[in-house]
Design a protein around this motif. Structure first.
Motif, short mmCIF file in Angstrom:
data_model
loop_
_atom_site.label_atom_id
_atom_site.label_comp_id
_atom_site.label_asym_id
_atom_site.label_seq_id
_atom_site.Cartn_x
_atom_site.Cartn_y
_atom_site.Cartn_z
N CYS A 1 32.15 55.98 76.70
CA CYS A 1 30.74 55.68 76.96
C CYS A 1 30.59 54.59 78.02
O CYS A 1 31.26 53.55 77.96
N GLY A 2 29.72 54.81 78.97
CA GLY A 2 29.42 53.81 79.98
C GLY A 2 28.10 53.11 79.68
O GLY A 2 27.70 52.99 78.53
N VAL A 3 27.41 52.68 80.72
CA VAL A 3 26.11 52.03 80.54
C VAL A 3 24.99 53.06 80.49
O VAL A 3 24.17 53.06 79.58
N LYS A 4 24.98 53.98 81.46
CA LYS A 4 23.94 55.00 81.50
C LYS A 4 24.51 56.41 81.61
O LYS A 4 23.81 57.34 82.01
N HIS A 5 25.77 56.57 81.28
CA HIS A 5 26.36 57.91 81.24
C HIS A 5 27.50 57.92 80.23
O HIS A 5 27.97 56.87 79.77
N ALA A 6 27.91 59.14 79.86
CA ALA A 6 28.97 59.29 78.85
C ALA A 6 29.81 60.51 79.17
O ALA A 6 29.41 61.38 79.96
N SER A 7 30.99 60.58 78.58
CA SER A 7 31.88 61.72 78.78
C SER A 7 32.67 61.97 77.50
O SER A 7 32.80 61.09 76.65
N LEU A 8 33.18 63.19 77.38
CA LEU A 8 34.02 63.53 76.24
C LEU A 8 35.05 64.57 76.66
O LEU A 8 34.90 65.25 77.66
N VAL A 9 36.12 64.66 75.85
CA VAL A 9 37.17 65.66 76.07
C VAL A 9 37.20 66.57 74.85
O VAL A 9 37.21 66.10 73.71
N THR A 10 37.23 67.87 75.09
CA THR A 10 37.33 68.82 73.99
C THR A 10 38.79 68.99 73.58
O THR A 10 39.71 68.52 74.26
N ARG A 11 39.00 69.70 72.47
CA ARG A 11 40.36 69.99 72.04
C ARG A 11 41.11 70.85 73.06
O ARG A 11 42.33 70.85 73.10
N ALA B 1 32.56 55.52 69.37
CA ALA B 1 32.56 54.94 70.71
C ALA B 1 31.24 54.22 70.91
O ALA B 1 30.22 54.55 70.28
N CYS B 2 31.26 53.22 71.79
CA CYS B 2 30.05 52.46 72.08
C CYS B 2 29.83 52.37 73.57
O CYS B 2 30.75 52.07 74.34
N GLY B 3 28.60 52.65 74.00
CA GLY B 3 28.18 52.36 75.35
C GLY B 3 27.61 50.96 75.38
O GLY B 3 27.64 50.24 74.37
N SER B 4 27.06 50.55 76.51
CA SER B 4 26.52 49.21 76.61
C SER B 4 25.44 48.96 75.56
O SER B 4 25.43 47.92 74.90
N ASN B 5 24.53 49.93 75.37
CA ASN B 5 23.42 49.74 74.42
C ASN B 5 23.21 50.96 73.54
O ASN B 5 22.08 51.26 73.14
N TYR B 6 24.28 51.71 73.26
CA TYR B 6 24.18 52.85 72.34
C TYR B 6 25.54 53.10 71.70
O TYR B 6 26.55 52.52 72.09
N SER B 7 25.54 53.94 70.68
CA SER B 7 26.78 54.25 69.96
C SER B 7 26.90 55.75 69.78
O SER B 7 25.90 56.48 69.83
N ALA B 8 28.12 56.22 69.55
CA ALA B 8 28.37 57.65 69.36
C ALA B 8 29.47 57.84 68.34
O ALA B 8 30.34 56.99 68.16
N ALA B 9 29.41 58.94 67.62
CA ALA B 9 30.44 59.28 66.64
C ALA B 9 30.75 60.77 66.75
O ALA B 9 29.84 61.60 66.91
N ILE B 10 32.03 61.11 66.69
CA ILE B 10 32.45 62.51 66.69
C ILE B 10 32.84 62.88 65.26
O ILE B 10 33.68 62.23 64.65
#
Length: 544
Positions: free
Chosen positions: A1-11, A326-335
């Motif tokens: 996670c970045g500040v205003k963008h995000a990325s992920l990798v699949t299996r 994962a955490c971006g600058s002002n957000y969070s994510a969970a897989i």
């Protein structure tokens, strides 16, 4: 996670990005924002293992150990590592100093990048303000450059803040004929807000060991704006830095020295840590997520915008099987892991939409979890996401079969054309004797070392020695550039955190710290044979 963008990798090793486009950081080659995950087609020819996001750029590490970067390179800081100040709107592989090396992980800050090779070498590049690159100066570096003060040492993990960097470095403690490895926390860069954990606000231009927590064995690290978070192999979390917004997770701490985060996670075993600009998220061995720190924008996941000064359970994820955070600058994510769809809840095939009946039976796909008929899920494949045993073939739907087959073919092609990057299991097979039997470095002040060893022996230590792990292939140079804090007295005044109950299992994300944590006697004061000390350090130690 970045500040205003995000990325992920699949299996399957595919990379997806989304968010606000600026300077090419999404990697799609077009200047448009993307509101949902979109495949980075330029990386289709390779299988990606890991991705990381800075504020202006993104990085990807392939299964064969190649590093790709893309994004805005026009800041005159060498941000992309290609030796130029041009932007790259699609991923471009970094060669040069990395030719012949296999990258295992990468971390991005807003203005600099750090990477670790499969042999534990640490490289950094980008903006060198405050000495954040660890090269002993404040100069920018436009190509990956090895951190010379850690030359020959094995780096386990690294994280980048805005203007500071932290790393876990492998250390070998020798006790009689046995050798025990442990990860020690090093920090460098801007020391403002006590983010480096050395008890002062001075900048460090080279990696410097944090003395207050030298007795603990670390495996993972994360950095925020003015915050550093470390995870030990026994599942404990330490924080250091600014106390603003309660981001330390310990209301009693003034932030000057590292503090142990307790409260609701005191009896939990933490497996993952993530850090935003001013908030922290952790994942427990029970797959529960706790967050604390700044709560604006709902980044903590508690349904409000209130700050939390202590770890608080994210109730919305309580019934989910969370695998990564994962955490971006002002957000969070969970897989979360796929949920197995009950066949009783579905009356038709997810693919052909034909109704189930006496002759059309229901079958779950072991990859996506959806219900299909036999015609749409007649084939089997290895490494399905929901397979009980990944080494055995399980039934999958036609769509998943096509994806998994494509990944298998790409992996075989990469395996034929280049050496595979060392995975966790392969690293376990490294010749451990090379670490234990590496020749001792002649110290610059042998008399001082002998005095320290004798002092330790008088305290009942059995003449243990403490040396930094070195590769046998690396020239045995005196480690004059490895800095250990001169504030030895900090160890005496630093609060002793409560040790987690013995029932907490010891685990590690690093193959070298999977061995049991060394006894306290194996990690005495940070004076160690095999190290050269500056005159100030030597004089200070002689006085003690």
């Amino acid at each position: 996670c970045g500040v205003k963008h995000a990325s992920l990798v699949t299996r399957q090793g595919e990379v997806y990005t989304w968010g606000e486009e600026s300077g090419g950081r999404l990697g799609h080659g077009v200047g448009k924002n993307v509101v949902q995950p979109r495949l980075v087609e330029a990386l289709n020819s390779t299988t990606v293992d890991f991705v990381a996001c800075g504020e202006f750029h993104s990085c990807a590490v392939t299964m064969t150990g190649e590093l790709y970067t893309w994004g805005d390179g026009t800041h005159n800081a060498g941000l992309l590592g290609h030796g130029s100040n041009f932007s790259h709107w699609i991923p471009k592989r970094i060669g040069g100093p990395l030719e012949g090396l296999q990258v295992s992980s990468v971390a991005c800050g807003p203005w600099h990048t750090a990477l670790i090779t499969s042999t534990g070498k640490l490289f950094t590049f980008g903006d060198g303000t405050f000495g954040v690159l660890g090269h002993g100066d404040r100069e920018n570096v436009s190509y990956p450059r090895e951190v010379e003060s850690l030359l020959g040492l094995r780096t386990i993990a690294v994280a980048c803040g805005v203007w500071h960097t932290a790393a876990v470095v492998e250390v070998i403690a020798t006790q009689s004929i046995a050798s025990l490895s442990s990860g020690k926390l090093f920090t460098w860069g801007d020391g403002d807000k006590n983010r480096l954990g050395h008890g002062d606000k001075e900048a460090r231009l080279k990696p410097t060991c944090v003395p207050a927590i030298i007795d603990y064995n670390f495996q993972k690290i994360a950095c925020g704006h003015s915050l550093t978070v470390g995870l030990t192999t026994s599942g404990q979390v330490f924080t250091m830095g600014s106390t603003v917004y309660g981001q330390l997770g310990n209301p009693q701490s003034d932030g000057k020295l590292p503090c142990l985060v307790g409260d609701k996670i005191a009896l939990e075993s933490i497996e993952e840590i993530a850090c935003g600009a001013y908030h922290v998220a952790v994942l427990t061995s029970k797959n529960e997520v706790y967050t604390w720190g700044k709560g604006s924008n709902g980044r903590l996941g508690h349904g409000d915008v209130e700050d939390r000064k202590t770890p608080t359970l994210v109730e919305a994820l309580k019934d989910r099987h969370v695998k990564y955070i994962a955490c971006g600058s002002n957000y969070s994510a969970a897989i979360c892991l796929h949920k197995w769809v009950s066949s009783a809840e579905q009356s038709q095939c997810s693919a052909c939409r034909q109704a189930f009946g006496f002759t059309r039976k229901r079958h779950n796909c072991y990859h996506c979890g959806l219900v299909h008929c036999h015609s749409c899920s007649s084939r089997k494949v290895l490494r399905a996401a929901l397979a009980p045993n990944p080494d055995k073939p399980y039934r999958v739907c036609d769509s998943c079969y096509a994806k998994l087959s494509k990944v298998a073919e790409a992996s075989n092609h990469n395996r034929r054309n280049s050496l595979p990057r060392l995975s966790g299991e392969n690293k376990d097979r490294l010749d451990k004797g090379d670490l234990r039997l590496s020749k001792a470095v002649v110290p610059s002040n042998m008399d001082l070392i002998k005095q320290l060893d004798n002092k330790a022996a008088k305290q009942g230590k059995k003449a243990d020695t403490f040396s930094l792990a070195r590769n046998s292939q690396t020239p045995l140079l005196q480690l004059k550039d490895v800095v250990f804090s001169t504030a030895v007295d900090l160890r005496r005044t630093a609060p002793r955190p409560v040790i987690a109950p013995s029932g907490v299992s010891s685990r590690s994300g690093s193959p070298f710290s999977r061995r049991s944590s060394p006894p306290r006697s194996a990690t005495p004061i940070p004076t160690m044979s095999g190290l050269s000390f500056s005159k100030n350090v030597a004089d200070s130690l002689k006085k003690t």
